[in-house]
Design a protein around this motif. Sequence first.
Motif, PDB file in Angstrom:
ATOM      1  N   ALA A 169       1.300  -1.533   0.507  1.00 37.12           N
ATOM      2  CA  ALA A 169       0.121  -0.082   0.251  1.00 37.12           C
ATOM      3  C   ALA A 169       0.918   1.017   0.181  1.00 37.12           C
ATOM      4  O   ALA A 169       2.136   1.447   0.388  1.00 37.12           O
ATOM      5  N   ASN A 170       0.157   2.084  -0.887  1.00 34.55           N
ATOM      6  CA  ASN A 170       0.703   3.827  -0.459  1.00 34.55           C
ATOM      7  C   ASN A 170       0.341   4.604   0.609  1.00 34.55           C
ATOM      8  O   ASN A 170      -0.804   4.730   0.539  1.00 34.55           O
ATOM      9  N   LEU A 171       1.059   5.329   1.117  1.00 34.12           N
ATOM     10  CA  LEU A 171       0.387   5.845   2.299  1.00 34.12           C
ATOM     11  C   LEU A 171       0.338   7.638   1.988  1.00 34.12           C
ATOM     12  O   LEU A 171       1.583   7.484   1.732  1.00 34.12           O
ATOM     13  N   ASP A 172      -0.468   8.230   1.338  1.00 34.98           N
ATOM     14  CA  ASP A 172       0.226   9.673   0.330  1.00 34.98           C
ATOM     15  C   ASP A 172       0.201  10.888   2.155  1.00 34.98           C
ATOM     16  O   ASP A 172       0.258  11.135   2.717  1.00 34.98           O
ATOM     17  N   SER A 173       1.722  10.803   0.996  1.00 33.24           N
ATOM     18  CA  SER A 173       2.435  11.696   2.049  1.00 33.24           C
ATOM     19  C   SER A 173       2.545  13.406   2.154  1.00 33.24           C
ATOM     20  O   SER A 173       2.694  14.248   3.238  1.00 33.24           O
ATOM     21  N   SER A 174       1.014  13.584   1.259  1.00 37.42           N
ATOM     22  CA  SER A 174       0.557  15.003   1.023  1.00 37.42           C
ATOM     23  C   SER A 174      -0.710  15.419   1.853  1.00 37.42           C
ATOM     24  O   SER A 174      -1.629  16.166   1.844  1.00 37.42           O
ATOM     25  N   ALA A 175      -1.295  14.148   2.554  1.00 37.58           N
ATOM     26  CA  ALA A 175      -2.048  13.911   2.936  1.00 37.58           C
ATOM     27  C   ALA A 175      -2.187  14.805   3.947  1.00 37.58           C
ATOM     28  O   ALA A 175      -1.218  14.895   5.154  1.00 37.58           O
ATOM     29  N   PRO A 176      -3.404  15.367   4.556  1.00 43.28           N
ATOM     30  CA  PRO A 176      -3.126  16.439   5.792  1.00 43.28           C
ATOM     31  C   PRO A 176      -3.032  15.558   7.509  1.00 43.28           C
ATOM     32  O   PRO A 176      -2.803  14.484   6.944  1.00 43.28           O
ATOM     33  N   VAL A 177      -2.348  16.511   8.058  1.00 45.99           N
ATOM     34  CA  VAL A 177      -2.214  14.692   9.543  1.00 45.99           C
ATOM     35  C   VAL A 177      -2.862  14.947   9.852  1.00 45.99           C
ATOM     36  O   VAL A 177      -4.610  15.364   9.811  1.00 45.99           O
ATOM     37  N   GLY A 178      -3.965  13.858  10.613  1.00 49.94           N
ATOM     38  CA  GLY A 178      -5.069  13.455  10.609  1.00 49.94           C
ATOM     39  C   GLY A 178      -5.534  12.659  10.135  1.00 49.94           C
ATOM     40  O   GLY A 178      -6.755  11.861  10.650  1.00 49.94           O
ATOM     41  N   THR A 179      -5.434  12.703   8.940  1.00 47.09           N
ATOM     42  CA  THR A 179      -5.963  11.793   7.635  1.00 47.09           C
ATOM     43  C   THR A 179      -6.049  10.103   8.504  1.00 47.09           C
ATOM     44  O   THR A 179      -4.938   9.446   8.600  1.00 47.09           O
ATOM     45  N   VAL A 180      -6.986   9.397   8.249  1.00 48.12           N
ATOM     46  CA  VAL A 180      -7.293   8.460   8.354  1.00 48.12           C
ATOM     47  C   VAL A 180      -7.834   7.335   6.993  1.00 48.12           C
ATOM     48  O   VAL A 180      -8.153   7.312   6.316  1.00 48.12           O
ATOM     49  N   PHE A 181      -6.624   5.946   7.178  1.00 45.19           N
ATOM     50  CA  PHE A 181      -6.336   4.993   5.836  1.00 45.19           C
ATOM     51  C   PHE A 181      -6.562   3.788   6.102  1.00 45.19           C
ATOM     52  O   PHE A 181      -5.907   3.350   6.857  1.00 45.19           O
ATOM     53  N   GLY A 290       0.590  10.930  -3.351  1.00 46.24           N
ATOM     54  CA  GLY A 290      -0.198  10.071  -4.686  1.00 46.24           C
ATOM     55  C   GLY A 290      -1.223   9.555  -3.877  1.00 46.24           C
ATOM     56  O   GLY A 290      -1.298   9.266  -2.030  1.00 46.24           O
ATOM     57  N   PRO A 291      -2.145   8.972  -4.679  1.00 46.15           N
ATOM     58  CA  PRO A 291      -3.341   8.471  -3.074  1.00 46.15           C
ATOM     59  C   PRO A 291      -3.130   7.464  -2.565  1.00 46.15           C
ATOM     60  O   PRO A 291      -2.197   6.480  -3.057  1.00 46.15           O
ATOM     61  N   SER A 292      -3.735   6.970  -1.143  1.00 47.32           N
ATOM     62  CA  SER A 292      -3.815   6.095  -0.350  1.00 47.32           C
ATOM     63  C   SER A 292      -4.155   5.095  -0.672  1.00 47.32           C
ATOM     64  O   SER A 292      -5.333   5.367  -1.211  1.00 47.32           O
ATOM     65  N   ALA A 293      -3.895   4.171  -1.469  1.00 45.39           N
ATOM     66  CA  ALA A 293      -4.632   2.913  -2.259  1.00 45.39           C
ATOM     67  C   ALA A 293      -3.408   1.651  -1.320  1.00 45.39           C
ATOM     68  O   ALA A 293      -2.542   1.917  -1.413  1.00 45.39           O
ATOM     69  N   VAL A 294      -4.255   0.064  -1.093  1.00 44.43           N
ATOM     70  CA  VAL A 294      -4.009  -0.411  -1.478  1.00 44.43           C
ATOM     71  C   VAL A 294      -3.591  -1.569  -2.847  1.00 44.43           C
ATOM     72  O   VAL A 294      -4.582  -1.848  -3.400  1.00 44.43           O
ATOM     73  N   GLY A 295      -2.435  -1.654  -3.156  1.00 45.73           N
ATOM     74  CA  GLY A 295      -1.963  -2.049  -4.240  1.00 45.73           C
ATOM     75  C   GLY A 295      -2.431  -3.803  -4.682  1.00 45.73           C
ATOM     76  O   GLY A 295      -3.194  -3.944  -5.305  1.00 45.73           O
ATOM     77  N   SER A 296      -2.090  -4.649  -3.453  1.00 47.70           N
ATOM     78  CA  SER A 296      -2.209  -6.050  -3.486  1.00 47.70           C
ATOM     79  C   SER A 296      -2.333  -6.643  -2.726  1.00 47.70           C
ATOM     80  O   SER A 296      -1.805  -6.048  -1.290  1.00 47.70           O
ATOM     81  N   THR A 297      -3.488  -7.319  -1.924  1.00 42.83           N
ATOM     82  CA  THR A 297      -3.147  -8.182  -0.536  1.00 42.83           C
ATOM     83  C   THR A 297      -3.083  -9.825  -0.474  1.00 42.83           C
ATOM     84  O   THR A 297      -3.488 -10.495  -2.555  1.00 42.83           O
ATOM     85  N   ASP A 298      -2.146 -10.081   0.394  1.00 38.86           N
ATOM     86  CA  ASP A 298      -1.945 -12.432  -0.271  1.00 38.86           C
ATOM     87  C   ASP A 298      -2.162 -12.437   1.491  1.00 38.86           C
ATOM     88  O   ASP A 298      -1.883 -11.621   2.088  1.00 38.86           O
ATOM     89  N   GLN A 299      -2.202 -13.704   1.322  1.00 40.05           N
ATOM     90  CA  GLN A 299      -2.083 -14.130   2.942  1.00 40.05           C
ATOM     91  C   GLN A 299      -2.338 -16.037   2.374  1.00 40.05           C
ATOM     92  O   GLN A 299      -2.733 -16.411   1.624  1.00 40.05           O
ATOM     93  N   ASN A 300      -1.821 -16.341   3.121  1.00 40.54           N
ATOM     94  CA  ASN A 300      -1.447 -17.732   3.050  1.00 40.54           C
ATOM     95  C   ASN A 300      -2.305 -19.152   3.747  1.00 40.54           C
ATOM     96  O   ASN A 300      -2.327 -20.196   4.216  1.00 40.54           O
TER      97      ASN A 300
END
Length: 423
Positions: A169-181, A290-300
């Motif tokens: 995932a990417n966390l948007d570095s330009s988002a304001p403080v307090g932003t929740v993802f 850039g937008p906060s988003a999950v690119g992929s997930t995986d688990q076993n």
Amino acid sequence: MPFSFSTAISGLRASSDALSTTGNNIANANTVAFKSSSISFADVFASASGTRINGAGGVIQFGNGVRTAATRTNFAQGNINESASATNAAIQGNGFFIVEDEAGFRAFTRAGDFVLNREGYLVTSGGHRVLGYMAVDGKIQPGTPLAPIKVPLGEIIPPAMTTRATLRANLDSSAPVGTVFHAPVQVFDSRGVAHTLDLTFTKQGNGQYDVTATLDGNAAQLSADGGAASNQVTFSFDSNGLLQFPTTSLAILPDQTKLDGATLPQIDLELYRQNPDGSQGPSNFTNYAGPSAVGSTDQNGFAAGSLNGISISTDSTGTIYGIFSNGQTRALAQFALASFNSQDGLRHLGNNLFGETPASGQPSIGPALTGGRGEVVGSALEQSNVDIATEFTELIIAQRAFQANSRVITTINQTLQDLMQII
């Protein structure tokens, strides 16, 4: 004069053998994996007369006709065509499938038009069971003995508990403080029940995020880099947007009292990718503008699943996989192939089967792509190697030879009649 009759009759017999061979080839032009045959002849000479010598002192001999010397099987590769059946297979290259009847008699075939019988055994169109190496717990161990390949119809594989998860995932570095993802990933407990593991990232400052976790809305504890478990950890990113802390691992500890008797003790979240040499690679979490988003997930983990079908591997090894309702695939068996020092010495048994003989030698048995054996192509069938154009040419030649020999008999008969009239 009697020798003349026998000579012509031997020619008729040889021509008839040639017609039979060619006719059989043409009749099997559409038989799966059929191997065409050819015929060869040898001349026959009467015993030399010791009183008949030519001018050079050589013995005068008279031919006494022809005989069939041998029939040979052409084992050239036939064309391989796709098949709609998942149980069909073809061999590209050297080798034979190994089959056996109910009495345990083994035979060999190139025809891979196999089906499953009511007991789940893979069988030929004639009912012979196909032999191979059966898997144990989804793995085929070296040295596994040959056995009839059986698909476990109706088998249910047990669930697997999630112990490891990957989330990129990417966390948007330009988002304001307090932003929740929120970054959710599905996990499974010991009974195969699916749960939603949700990681919540709350921005505290440049490159700083407080992280909490819940499982189906119930709070879970976290442990960063093997430290003490707590309700919250802090993720730190460097000036390049790469994860700086935790440096190695993040463990998530669900509340066991909220699982209705099942267990899910610890889930290790893989924070970093692994390089080919085994060293730690780049982080799975980034802090880019850039937008906060999950690119992929995986688990076993996975739920329990029943067998839905089978498929043959595309890696040419002839491994048969089971396809289960939970999306899992598991190795069930692997085809065994046999090769011979002299496949020309094999004898035809009918029903596309060949039998071992002293002339062929004993079979060398092993998996595909080993010991000079060819590859196995799944959902495909080898076609007959009969060349219709060539067979029609041979048919015309045999027909002309038969006509010529019959004409010899007619001529001899006429000569005998003329001789009788002289007398």
